[in-house]
Design an enzyme around this catalytic site. Structure first.
Site, PDB file in Angstrom:
ATOM      1  N   CYS A 158     -36.948 -35.498-108.525  1.00  0.00           N
ATOM      2  CA  CYS A 158     -38.091 -34.713-108.982  1.00  0.00           C
ATOM      3  C   CYS A 158     -38.056 -34.624-110.515  1.00  0.00           C
ATOM      4  O   CYS A 158     -37.135 -34.035-111.077  1.00  0.00           O
ATOM      5  CB  CYS A 158     -38.018 -33.338-108.334  1.00  0.00           C
ATOM      6  SG  CYS A 158     -39.411 -32.285-108.696  1.00  0.00           S
ATOM      7  N   TYR A 167     -35.688  13.357-128.240  1.00  0.00           N
ATOM      8  CA  TYR A 167     -36.869  14.203-128.367  1.00  0.00           C
ATOM      9  C   TYR A 167     -36.719  15.650-127.930  1.00  0.00           C
ATOM     10  O   TYR A 167     -37.636  16.424-128.068  1.00  0.00           O
ATOM     11  CB  TYR A 167     -38.053  13.581-127.632  1.00  0.00           C
ATOM     12  CG  TYR A 167     -37.743  13.103-126.228  1.00  0.00           C
ATOM     13  CD1 TYR A 167     -37.451  14.011-125.211  1.00  0.00           C
ATOM     14  CD2 TYR A 167     -37.733  11.747-125.934  1.00  0.00           C
ATOM     15  CE1 TYR A 167     -37.170  13.570-123.931  1.00  0.00           C
ATOM     16  CE2 TYR A 167     -37.445  11.302-124.658  1.00  0.00           C
ATOM     17  CZ  TYR A 167     -37.166  12.217-123.655  1.00  0.00           C
ATOM     18  OH  TYR A 167     -36.875  11.778-122.407  1.00  0.00           O
ATOM     19  N   LYS A 195     -44.664   8.996-125.701  1.00  0.00           N
ATOM     20  CA  LYS A 195     -43.879   8.981-124.475  1.00  0.00           C
ATOM     21  C   LYS A 195     -43.249   7.596-124.356  1.00  0.00           C
ATOM     22  O   LYS A 195     -43.939   6.605-124.085  1.00  0.00           O
ATOM     23  CB  LYS A 195     -44.776   9.272-123.276  1.00  0.00           C
ATOM     24  CG  LYS A 195     -44.037   9.455-121.980  1.00  0.00           C
ATOM     25  CD  LYS A 195     -44.962  10.055-120.926  1.00  0.00           C
ATOM     26  CE  LYS A 195     -44.234  10.358-119.641  1.00  0.00           C
ATOM     27  NZ  LYS A 195     -43.756   9.169-118.933  1.00  0.00           N
ATOM     28  N   CYS A 226     -44.001 -30.496-103.059  1.00  0.00           N
ATOM     29  CA  CYS A 226     -43.828 -30.380-104.507  1.00  0.00           C
ATOM     30  C   CYS A 226     -44.987 -31.047-105.258  1.00  0.00           C
ATOM     31  O   CYS A 226     -45.332 -32.196-104.973  1.00  0.00           O
ATOM     32  CB  CYS A 226     -42.505 -31.040-104.906  1.00  0.00           C
ATOM     33  SG  CYS A 226     -42.236 -31.030-106.680  1.00  0.00           S
ATOM     34  N   ASP A 264     -41.135   4.606-122.892  1.00  0.00           N
ATOM     35  CA  ASP A 264     -40.951   4.152-121.523  1.00  0.00           C
ATOM     36  C   ASP A 264     -39.596   3.479-121.391  1.00  0.00           C
ATOM     37  O   ASP A 264     -39.435   2.310-121.705  1.00  0.00           O
ATOM     38  CB  ASP A 264     -42.085   3.176-121.175  1.00  0.00           C
ATOM     39  CG  ASP A 264     -42.286   3.111-119.675  1.00  0.00           C
ATOM     40  OD1 ASP A 264     -41.683   3.925-118.962  1.00  0.00           O
ATOM     41  OD2 ASP A 264     -43.046   2.236-119.229  1.00  0.00           O
ATOM     42  N   LYS A 316     -51.145  10.116-120.002  1.00  0.00           N
ATOM     43  CA  LYS A 316     -50.835   8.698-119.792  1.00  0.00           C
ATOM     44  C   LYS A 316     -51.917   7.799-120.385  1.00  0.00           C
ATOM     45  O   LYS A 316     -53.090   8.001-120.104  1.00  0.00           O
ATOM     46  CB  LYS A 316     -50.724   8.416-118.288  1.00  0.00           C
ATOM     47  CG  LYS A 316     -49.496   9.041-117.640  1.00  0.00           C
ATOM     48  CD  LYS A 316     -48.344   8.041-117.582  1.00  0.00           C
ATOM     49  CE  LYS A 316     -47.074   8.663-117.094  1.00  0.00           C
ATOM     50  NZ  LYS A 316     -46.756   8.445-115.701  1.00  0.00           N
ATOM     51  N   CYS A 358     -38.167 -27.019-104.486  1.00  0.00           N
ATOM     52  CA  CYS A 358     -38.277 -28.441-104.203  1.00  0.00           C
ATOM     53  C   CYS A 358     -36.851 -28.958-104.051  1.00  0.00           C
ATOM     54  O   CYS A 358     -36.067 -28.896-104.991  1.00  0.00           O
ATOM     55  CB  CYS A 358     -38.974 -29.177-105.340  1.00  0.00           C
ATOM     56  SG  CYS A 358     -38.768 -30.968-105.209  1.00  0.00           S
ATOM     57  N   GLU A 383     -45.898  13.930-129.309  1.00  0.00           N
ATOM     58  CA  GLU A 383     -44.892  12.874-129.450  1.00  0.00           C
ATOM     59  C   GLU A 383     -45.307  11.705-128.582  1.00  0.00           C
ATOM     60  O   GLU A 383     -46.062  11.869-127.630  1.00  0.00           O
ATOM     61  CB  GLU A 383     -43.527  13.379-128.964  1.00  0.00           C
ATOM     62  CG  GLU A 383     -43.006  14.548-129.757  1.00  0.00           C
ATOM     63  CD  GLU A 383     -41.875  15.270-129.008  1.00  0.00           C
ATOM     64  OE1 GLU A 383     -41.206  14.637-128.181  1.00  0.00           O
ATOM     65  OE2 GLU A 383     -41.704  16.463-129.266  1.00  0.00           O
ATOM     66  N   CYS A 435     -43.387 -34.274-107.042  1.00  0.00           N
ATOM     67  CA  CYS A 435     -42.758 -35.410-106.363  1.00  0.00           C
ATOM     68  C   CYS A 435     -43.116 -35.472-104.891  1.00  0.00           C
ATOM     69  O   CYS A 435     -42.614 -36.335-104.172  1.00  0.00           O
ATOM     70  CB  CYS A 435     -41.242 -35.357-106.530  1.00  0.00           C
ATOM     71  SG  CYS A 435     -40.476 -34.075-105.540  1.00  0.00           S
TER      72      CYS A 435
HETATM   73  P1  AMP Z   1     -42.305  11.057-115.691  1.00  0.00           P
HETATM   74  O1  AMP Z   1     -41.078  10.246-115.440  1.00  0.00           O
HETATM   75  O2  AMP Z   1     -43.585  10.288-115.678  1.00  0.00           O
HETATM   76  O3  AMP Z   1     -42.320  12.336-114.891  1.00  0.00           O
HETATM   77  O4  AMP Z   1     -42.206  11.519-117.208  1.00  0.00           O
HETATM   78  C1  AMP Z   1     -41.181  12.338-117.628  1.00  0.00           C
HETATM   79  C2  AMP Z   1     -40.235  11.541-118.455  1.00  0.00           C
HETATM   80  O5  AMP Z   1     -40.831  11.104-119.651  1.00  0.00           O
HETATM   81  C3  AMP Z   1     -39.085  12.355-118.941  1.00  0.00           C
HETATM   82  O6  AMP Z   1     -38.083  12.446-117.973  1.00  0.00           O
HETATM   83  C4  AMP Z   1     -38.615  11.568-120.119  1.00  0.00           C
HETATM   84  O7  AMP Z   1     -37.617  10.652-119.699  1.00  0.00           O
HETATM   85  C5  AMP Z   1     -39.802  10.739-120.544  1.00  0.00           C
HETATM   86  N1  AMP Z   1     -40.199  10.930-121.941  1.00  0.00           N
HETATM   87  C6  AMP Z   1     -40.490   9.908-122.786  1.00  0.00           C
HETATM   88  N2  AMP Z   1     -40.821  10.366-124.001  1.00  0.00           N
HETATM   89  C7  AMP Z   1     -40.711  11.692-123.976  1.00  0.00           C
HETATM   90  C8  AMP Z   1     -40.915  12.716-124.948  1.00  0.00           C
HETATM   91  N3  AMP Z   1     -41.316  12.449-126.203  1.00  0.00           N
HETATM   92  N4  AMP Z   1     -40.700  13.992-124.559  1.00  0.00           N
HETATM   93  C9  AMP Z   1     -40.316  14.282-123.295  1.00  0.00           C
HETATM   94  N5  AMP Z   1     -40.116  13.355-122.334  1.00  0.00           N
HETATM   95  C10 AMP Z   1     -40.315  12.072-122.654  1.00  0.00           C
HETATM   96 ZN    ZN Z   2     -40.233 -32.011-106.663  1.00  0.00          ZN
END
Ligand code: AMP
Ligand code: ZN
Length: 664
Positions: A426, A221, A112, A402, A114, A308, A420, A110, A405
């Site tokens: 300005c 997920y 990951k 600045c 962010d 990662k 500034c 899957e 000016c």
């Molecule tokens: P880390 O914060 O680097 O330890 O990564 C773990 C976190 O990745 C988990 O707590 C999830 O919030 C996140 N995460 C994002 N995508 C997934 C996924 N497909 N499966 C499990 N965890 C995920």
């Molecule tokens: Zn200025």
């Protein structure tokens, strides 16, 4: 059809459309029709509070205010993930797994995501709680905010288990993030650094209607809890999808680490096409029986592994550091780079943030630098290749005056940015303020654009936004690219801006930290510019959602003679600097200085309407009972803990009718 049936039918219809739009990404109805149906439902629900439903689609707009988020212990711990960075790491992991389980192992791969992790609890198909990860053992109850996220189902479909938790990630897609930042910049505020932090910050906003405005998404997920009659991770994703959750389709089932690597290599490139940020791949042992045998270490499941992606980096030369001056006078240092390819785009500039950042990384002109594109929209310099630095290189001296000016810069205590202070002399500040004043969300002056403003300033025809109202057609016509017709439009557009409501004018004045929302709050509370000008810092802080930073900034603005003179001129020209008569008619001061807590279900008015009535009468709504509470307005089913607390503190509890009598 009975009213109840009507309400239920509308709710069901809206739920379906919502699901199609936000989960399946396929609209089945126009926005307009959707809004009309939602309004119909709102009207019916307000008339018939007996059919109240905590998970009605009308509650997606938010409105509940949470001062302190309750801590909740996760029934199943939320684990972190172990990280891997290479094929070898993954093969080692497979060896460890095979020592602990029998038979073949297959994996789900899957992406990951962010964002901010979240755990959702469902009972009998209804969302009952949403909790942040916290320390993994306990997190914060952010249910009211999460309910506003449109792709989170409030009610499930199909053959869902009667009780379970599901985990996922709340993300802020790039597009919405960029839009939010544009709005912040327009309000003279610092833009947010990256989507992830902004997403997690959004979950902890006190006013859920603010969360509702943010284009958050929720990607699921993991099912947690008993086996739920499911035998593999792959099936559980499938099932969750059937129940109405947004489970991205990119996951794939593979039978070997080679298959895993194929998936990783493909997405390392292709992830740039996704609308939200991903920072790796998560590989999970597919068979739940095997997962159980593998179990957990103290920190992470043994059956899962994160891989990662490498942050996208490029190496290039920093040619020159230049400095930009914003409309608030804030100075932003910019690195001008030798153009370089990075994550599919050509990068020529990178943000350097402020003087401290430059000093910390010891960044100098002519340096060879590493540029990275993470979640941030603007690439940043992460480090300098010191081995390539010329011996004769000298440390960067941050500018002291600045660049536009020449005025000496100042730096307020506790702030990272230099400013500034030459507010009235300005050029970029003068032009920027007028451009902000005429912008779409402020006075929205038709026929006048940013470039024309710059031209008008350069030609000495205006030096501030009040000057706009003195402009004559004859003065404008000789300007470059102006003609009879466009000059007419310009003058007419300026005249028409006198009808723009007060809150937008207040926003347009360009007071630091006073964005659209704050402007609305101030207008609602004070009703006229005179009262705002007369308010002390302490009084301002007492207004709903106005903090000390905003209060100080408002005071500073109006304590400045020049600004007051500008405002007086706007008043003379007839610009709207007080709330309109219609809006005022809805408001009184009856409840001034009183604080209300509203609890339970009401008959004559809805909860939200009740709150609005309190605010319209200048009362304050609070979510928790304290010694400062004047009254608790109690409807049916008032929470027992609230009742107890009110009694303990000796706070008067009044009924809905009592309240309505109070405001006449
Ligand atoms: P880390 O914060 O680097 O330890 O990564 C773990 C976190 O990745 C988990 O707590 C999830 O919030 C996140 N995460 C994002 N995508 C997934 C996924 N497909 N499966 C499990 N965890 C995920
Ligand atoms: Zn200025």
């Amino acid at each position: 059809m009975s009213v109840e049936q009507q309400i239920n039918q509308l709710r069901e219809e809206l739920r379906q459309h919502n699901y199609s739009y936000y989960v399946l990404d396929a609209a089945t109805i126009s926005d307009y029709e959707f809004d009309m149906k939602l309004k119909d439902l709102q009207v019916l629900e307000e008339k018939h509070p007996e059919f109240y439903d905590a998970n009605s689609p009308t509650l997606r707009v938010g409105g509940e205010v949470t001062k302190n988020f309750n801590t909740v212990v996760h029934e199943q711990r939320m684990y972190s993930l172990d990280n891997s960075y290479s094929k070898e790491d993954l093969l080692d992991w497979e060896i460890r797994i095979k020592k602990l389980v029998d038979g073949d192992v297959s994996y789900t791969c899957e992406l990951k995501y962010d964002g901010a992790s979240i755990s959702l609890t469902y009972e009998n198909g209804e969302l009952i709680r949403a909790v942040t990860r916290g320390d993994g053992i306990q997190g914060d109850d952010v249910t009211t905010n999460v309910k506003t996220i449109k792709s989170v189902p409030l009610k499930l479909k199909g053959d869902y288990p009667s009780k379970f938790d599901i985990r996922g990630e709340i993300v802020l897609p790039y597009e919405g993030f960029a839009k939010m930042n544009q709005e912040r910049i327009a309000a003279g505020e610092e833009p947010y650094a990256n989507p992830r932090n902004t997403a997690s910050g959004s979950l902890k906003l006190q006013d859920s209607s603010e969360t509702a405005k943010r284009p958050l998404d929720c990607l699921l997920y993991n099912l947690a809890g008993d086996r739920l009659g499911i035998s593999s991770q792959h099936d559980s994703l499938e099932k969750a999808r059937e129940w109405g959750f947004k489970v991205p389709k990119e996951s794939r089932l593979v039978t070997s680490i080679d298959g895993v690597l194929e998936f990783i290599n493909m997405w390392d490139e292709k992830r740039r096409e996704l609308p939200y940020e991903t920072d790796g791949v998560v590989i999970k042992v597919n068979d739940l029986q095997q997962q159980e045998e593998l179990g957990f270490t103290s920190k992470a499941p043994r059956w899962a592994m994160a891989y990662k992606f490498k942050a996208e980096q490029a190496i290039t030369t920093l040619n020159e550091i230049t400095y930009q001056v914003g409309r608030t006078g804030a100075i932003t240092p910019v690195a001008n780079l030798e153009p370089v390819q990075l994550a599919g785009t050509t990068v020529k500039r990178a943000s350097l943030h402020n003087a401290d950042q430059i000093a910390k990384l010891d960044i100098r002109e002519e340096d060879t630098v590493f540029v990275e594109k993470g979640g941030e929209i603007i690439p940043k310099i992460v480090s300098v290749d010191f081995t390539k630095r010329d011996k004769s290189s000298i440390p960067t001296e941050y500018i002291t005056s600045c660049p536009e000016c020449n005025t000496e810069l100042v730096r307020k205590e506790g702030e990272a940015q230099h400013y500034c202070p030459n507010v009235n002399g300005c050029p970029p500040q003068i032009i920027g303020r007028i451009q902000h004043y005429i912008s779409r969300k402020a006075l929205d002056i038709e026929g006048l654009g940013g470039e024309t403003v710059a031209l008008l300033v350069k030609e000495g025809l205006i030096t501030n936004y009040a000057d706009l109202y003195d402009l004559k057609k004859e003065q404008v016509i000789p300007l470059e690219r102006m003609a009879e017709k466009s000059a007419d439009n310009l003058i007419e557009g300026i005249a028409k801006s006198k009808e723009i409501p007060f809150e937008r004018v207040l926003f347009g004045l360009g007071i630091r930290y006073v964005g659209e929302t704050v402007a609305k709050k101030l207008v609602k509370h004070y009703k006229s510019i005179e009262s705002i000008i007369a308010a002390t810092e302490e009084e301002l802080v007492n207004v709903d959602e106005i903090g000390i930073k905003i209060a100080q900034s408002v005071r500073e603005f109006f304590d400045t003679e020049d600004n007051r003179r500008l405002v007086n001129r706007l008043l003379q020209y007839g610009v709207q600097l007080q709330i309109s008569a219609d809006k005022l008619a809805d408001q009184t001061d009856t409840l001034k200085g009183q604080t209300f807590v509203v609890s339970g279900v009401f008959e004559k008015v809805s909860r939200n309407e009740l709150k609005k009535l309190i605010e319209d009468n200048s009362g304050k709504v609070s979510s928790s009972i304290s010694s400062k509470t004047t009254y608790v307005v109690a409807g049916a089913n008032m929470g027992p803990s609230k009742l107890e607390k009110a009694n303990k503190l000796g706070i008067t509890i009044i009924s809905e009718d009592d309240f309505l009598n109070l405001i006449g």
